[in-house]
Motif scaffolding. Structure first.
Motif, PDB file in Angstrom:
ATOM      1  N   PRO A 164       0.955  -7.097 -10.147  1.00 11.32           N
ATOM      2  CA  PRO A 164       0.080  -5.804 -10.015  1.00 11.32           C
ATOM      3  C   PRO A 164      -0.780  -6.138  -8.629  1.00 11.32           C
ATOM      4  CG  PRO A 164      -0.829  -7.043 -11.787  1.00 11.32           C
ATOM      5  CD  PRO A 164       0.475  -7.622 -11.551  1.00 11.32           C
ATOM      6  N   PRO A 165      -1.364  -5.174  -8.076  1.00 11.94           N
ATOM      7  CA  PRO A 165      -2.234  -5.629  -7.044  1.00 11.94           C
ATOM      8  C   PRO A 165      -3.343  -6.326  -7.442  1.00 11.94           C
ATOM      9  CG  PRO A 165      -1.545  -3.159  -7.013  1.00 11.94           C
ATOM     10  CD  PRO A 165      -1.134  -3.746  -8.231  1.00 11.94           C
ATOM     11  N   ARG A 166      -3.697  -7.204  -6.598  1.00  4.40           N
ATOM     12  CA  ARG A 166      -4.808  -8.228  -6.926  1.00  4.40           C
ATOM     13  C   ARG A 166      -6.071  -7.893  -5.931  1.00  4.40           C
ATOM     14  NH1 ARG A 166      -0.240 -12.399  -5.174  1.00  4.40           N
ATOM     15  NH2 ARG A 166      -0.264 -10.637  -3.613  1.00  4.40           N
ATOM     16  N   THR A 167      -5.997  -7.584  -4.920  1.00  3.96           N
ATOM     17  CA  THR A 167      -7.143  -7.425  -4.109  1.00  3.96           C
ATOM     18  C   THR A 167      -7.668  -5.901  -4.064  1.00  3.96           C
ATOM     19  OG1 THR A 167      -6.037  -7.369  -2.064  1.00  3.96           O
ATOM     20  CG2 THR A 167      -6.452  -9.583  -3.041  1.00  3.96           C
ATOM     21  N   GLU A 168      -8.704  -5.823  -3.343  1.00  4.38           N
ATOM     22  CA  GLU A 168      -8.834  -4.169  -2.787  1.00  4.38           C
ATOM     23  C   GLU A 168      -8.105  -3.701  -1.733  1.00  4.38           C
ATOM     24  OE1 GLU A 168     -12.783  -1.559  -1.396  1.00  4.38           O
ATOM     25  OE2 GLU A 168     -12.968  -3.874  -1.733  1.00  4.38           O
ATOM     26  N   VAL A 169      -7.714  -4.426  -0.971  1.00  4.50           N
ATOM     27  CA  VAL A 169      -6.760  -4.044   0.175  1.00  4.50           C
ATOM     28  C   VAL A 169      -5.541  -3.611  -0.544  1.00  4.50           C
ATOM     29  CG1 VAL A 169      -5.319  -4.807   1.890  1.00  4.50           C
ATOM     30  CG2 VAL A 169      -7.852  -5.357   1.914  1.00  4.50           C
ATOM     31  N   GLU A 170      -4.664  -4.440  -1.510  1.00  7.76           N
ATOM     32  CA  GLU A 170      -3.626  -4.281  -2.261  1.00  7.76           C
ATOM     33  C   GLU A 170      -3.655  -3.059  -2.968  1.00  7.76           C
ATOM     34  OE1 GLU A 170      -2.003  -8.960  -2.223  1.00  7.76           O
ATOM     35  OE2 GLU A 170      -2.582  -7.922  -4.172  1.00  7.76           O
ATOM     36  N   ARG A 171      -5.086  -3.072  -3.918  1.00  3.76           N
ATOM     37  CA  ARG A 171      -5.047  -1.932  -4.816  1.00  3.76           C
ATOM     38  C   ARG A 171      -4.953  -0.546  -3.910  1.00  3.76           C
ATOM     39  NH1 ARG A 171      -8.321  -5.753  -7.621  1.00  3.76           N
ATOM     40  NH2 ARG A 171     -10.074  -5.295  -6.542  1.00  3.76           N
ATOM     41  N   THR A 172      -5.594  -0.405  -2.690  1.00  3.12           N
ATOM     42  CA  THR A 172      -5.662   0.826  -1.919  1.00  3.12           C
ATOM     43  C   THR A 172      -4.261   1.012  -1.346  1.00  3.12           C
ATOM     44  OG1 THR A 172      -8.117   0.265  -1.336  1.00  3.12           O
ATOM     45  CG2 THR A 172      -6.853   1.762   0.103  1.00  3.12           C
ATOM     46  N   LEU A 173      -3.563   0.089  -0.949  1.00 10.47           N
ATOM     47  CA  LEU A 173      -2.339   0.386  -0.481  1.00 10.47           C
ATOM     48  C   LEU A 173      -1.263   0.708  -1.565  1.00 10.47           C
ATOM     49  CD1 LEU A 173      -1.946  -2.600   2.153  1.00 10.47           C
ATOM     50  CD2 LEU A 173      -2.248  -0.358   2.504  1.00 10.47           C
ATOM     51  N   ALA A 174      -1.643   0.169  -2.690  1.00  6.47           N
ATOM     52  CA  ALA A 174      -0.598   0.647  -4.143  1.00  6.47           C
ATOM     53  C   ALA A 174      -0.891   2.272  -4.202  1.00  6.47           C
ATOM     54  CB  ALA A 174      -0.914  -0.363  -5.031  1.00  6.47           C
ATOM     55  N   ASP A 175      -2.434   2.339  -4.141  1.00  8.98           N
ATOM     56  CA  ASP A 175      -2.482   3.965  -4.435  1.00  8.98           C
ATOM     57  C   ASP A 175      -1.962   4.871  -3.708  1.00  8.98           C
ATOM     58  OD1 ASP A 175      -4.246   3.091  -6.592  1.00  8.98           O
ATOM     59  OD2 ASP A 175      -6.322   3.178  -5.486  1.00  8.98           O
ATOM     60  N   VAL A 176      -1.857   4.384  -2.259  1.00 13.15           N
ATOM     61  CA  VAL A 176      -1.106   5.143  -1.319  1.00 13.15           C
ATOM     62  C   VAL A 176       0.177   5.529  -1.517  1.00 13.15           C
ATOM     63  CG1 VAL A 176      -0.470   5.513   1.309  1.00 13.15           C
ATOM     64  CG2 VAL A 176      -2.884   4.714   0.427  1.00 13.15           C
ATOM     65  N   TRP A 177       0.814   4.223  -1.956  1.00  4.60           N
ATOM     66  CA  TRP A 177       2.150   4.122  -2.220  1.00  4.60           C
ATOM     67  C   TRP A 177       2.631   4.928  -3.417  1.00  4.60           C
ATOM     68  CZ3 TRP A 177       5.954  -0.405  -1.378  1.00  4.60           C
ATOM     69  CH2 TRP A 177       6.037  -0.749   0.203  1.00  4.60           C
ATOM     70  N   ARG A 178       1.775   5.016  -4.578  1.00  4.00           N
ATOM     71  CA  ARG A 178       2.052   5.644  -5.804  1.00  4.00           C
ATOM     72  C   ARG A 178       2.109   7.103  -5.321  1.00  4.00           C
ATOM     73  NH1 ARG A 178      -1.017   1.638  -8.614  1.00  4.00           N
ATOM     74  NH2 ARG A 178      -3.031   2.619  -8.108  1.00  4.00           N
ATOM     75  N   GLU A 179       1.144   7.545  -4.456  1.00 10.80           N
ATOM     76  CA  GLU A 179       1.011   9.085  -4.267  1.00 10.80           C
ATOM     77  C   GLU A 179       2.291   9.502  -3.369  1.00 10.80           C
ATOM     78  OE1 GLU A 179      -2.070  12.166  -1.856  1.00 10.80           O
ATOM     79  OE2 GLU A 179      -2.532   9.806  -2.009  1.00 10.80           O
ATOM     80  N   VAL A 180       2.531   8.582  -2.300  1.00  6.89           N
ATOM     81  CA  VAL A 180       3.620   9.084  -1.551  1.00  6.89           C
ATOM     82  C   VAL A 180       5.078   8.932  -2.142  1.00  6.89           C
ATOM     83  CG1 VAL A 180       4.955   8.272   0.415  1.00  6.89           C
ATOM     84  CG2 VAL A 180       2.530   8.239   0.839  1.00  6.89           C
ATOM     85  N   LEU A 181       5.349   8.003  -3.008  1.00  8.86           N
ATOM     86  CA  LEU A 181       6.639   7.876  -3.613  1.00  8.86           C
ATOM     87  C   LEU A 181       6.478   8.542  -5.042  1.00  8.86           C
ATOM     88  CD1 LEU A 181       7.160   4.027  -2.983  1.00  8.86           C
ATOM     89  CD2 LEU A 181       8.231   5.862  -1.879  1.00  8.86           C
ATOM     90  N   GLU A 182       5.627   9.029  -5.480  1.00  2.91           N
ATOM     91  CA  GLU A 182       5.367   9.837  -6.460  1.00  2.91           C
ATOM     92  C   GLU A 182       5.884   8.833  -7.775  1.00  2.91           C
ATOM     93  OE1 GLU A 182       7.506  13.474  -5.982  1.00  2.91           O
ATOM     94  OE2 GLU A 182       5.976  14.428  -4.577  1.00  2.91           O
TER      95      GLU A 182
END
Length: 252
Positions: free
Chosen positions: A178-196
């Motif tokens: 899973p995402p481990r840092t604030e940067v990774e968590r932010t990017l993961a949130d974007v990917w979740r939204e874009v890739l649904e």
């Protein structure tokens, strides 16, 4: 290559009236209904050795009539390609590559929403099948989802029943990290939204899991917006920002 392309003013039906002007034609690219009209009017060029047909279902009797023409050597059925955003997908090419695997008995390839799905019989190792396809196909032709069955459903006449093929199950997560840092968590949130998708891990691949050119543009726009927000926040809080998120390219 030294050949000539002749564009008819309207459709290939122009050959009925302009056949002599378009002499020397070796390939006719049209739709089955027009090919039938050309045969009915005896207007198929005598020099045409290859007939490409697309956009409509190809009837067996038309194929037989075309092959009965002494000059026709090949009839190519181009019906069936689908278009994913950003890519033209030849379903037959994907299916034939699947069938070239020694252990694949049957396969069917189609689109589920914007995502390419392969139904395969019998049940095999997905990673092995993915590797087999990736060895000879571009990444966008490797299906996002695989559904393995002991046997594919068939219609009474023995053909694959595409309407009875089960929908793919969306995996709960594609990565064990899973995402481990604030940067990774932010990017993961974007990917979740874009890739649904429900979850994104740091080793997940954008293209493999349904990302395409249009989604990539949306992804970059939202990452830039997130970077701007982080930069604004970091100016007062001292937190790290997403100053260059695009360096992540296709992987988290």
């Amino acid at each position: 290559m030294g050949g000539t392309v002749a564009l008819t003013e309207h459709t290939a039906l122009d050959l009925i009236d302009s056949g002599s002007r378009l002499s020397g034609v070796s390939l006719v690219n049209t739709v089955p209904s027009i090919a039938r009209e050309l045969l009915d009017h005896n207007a198929l060029p005598r020099t045409a050795t290859t007939i490409n047909l697309a956009d409509e279902a190809l009837a067996p009797d038309l194929v037989q009539r075309l092959h009965q023409q002494p000059h026709v050597r090949a009839v190519n059925n181009l019906y069936g390609p689908s278009t994913k955003p950003g890519h033209r997908i030849e379903l037959g090419e994907v299916r034939n590559t699947l069938l070239s695997h020694n252990d694949v008995a049957e396969s069917a390839v189609g689109l589920h929403g914007d995502h390419l799905v392969a139904h395969v019989s019998p049940v095999l190792d997905e990673q092995e099948i993915r590797a087999h396809l990736a060895a000879s196909l571009p990444r966008q032709l490797v299906p996002r989802f695989f559904v393995f069955l002991d046997q594919l459903p068939h219609t009474p006449d023995g053909k694959i029943d595409h309407n009875a093929l089960p929908a793919p199950a969306t995996p709960a997560s594609w990565s064990s990290t899973p995402p481990r840092t604030e940067v990774e968590r932010t990017l993961a949130d974007v990917w979740r939204e874009v890739l649904e998708v429900p979850e994104v891990g740091v080793h997940d691949d954008f293209s493999t899991h349904g990302g395409h050119s249009l989604l990539a543009v949306r992804d970059v726009d939202r990452i830039r917006a997130a970077a701007c927000s982080c930069r604004c926040a970091s100016s007062s809080s001292g937190r790290p920002s997403l100053s260059r998120p695009w360096r992540w390219k296709a992987r988290l």
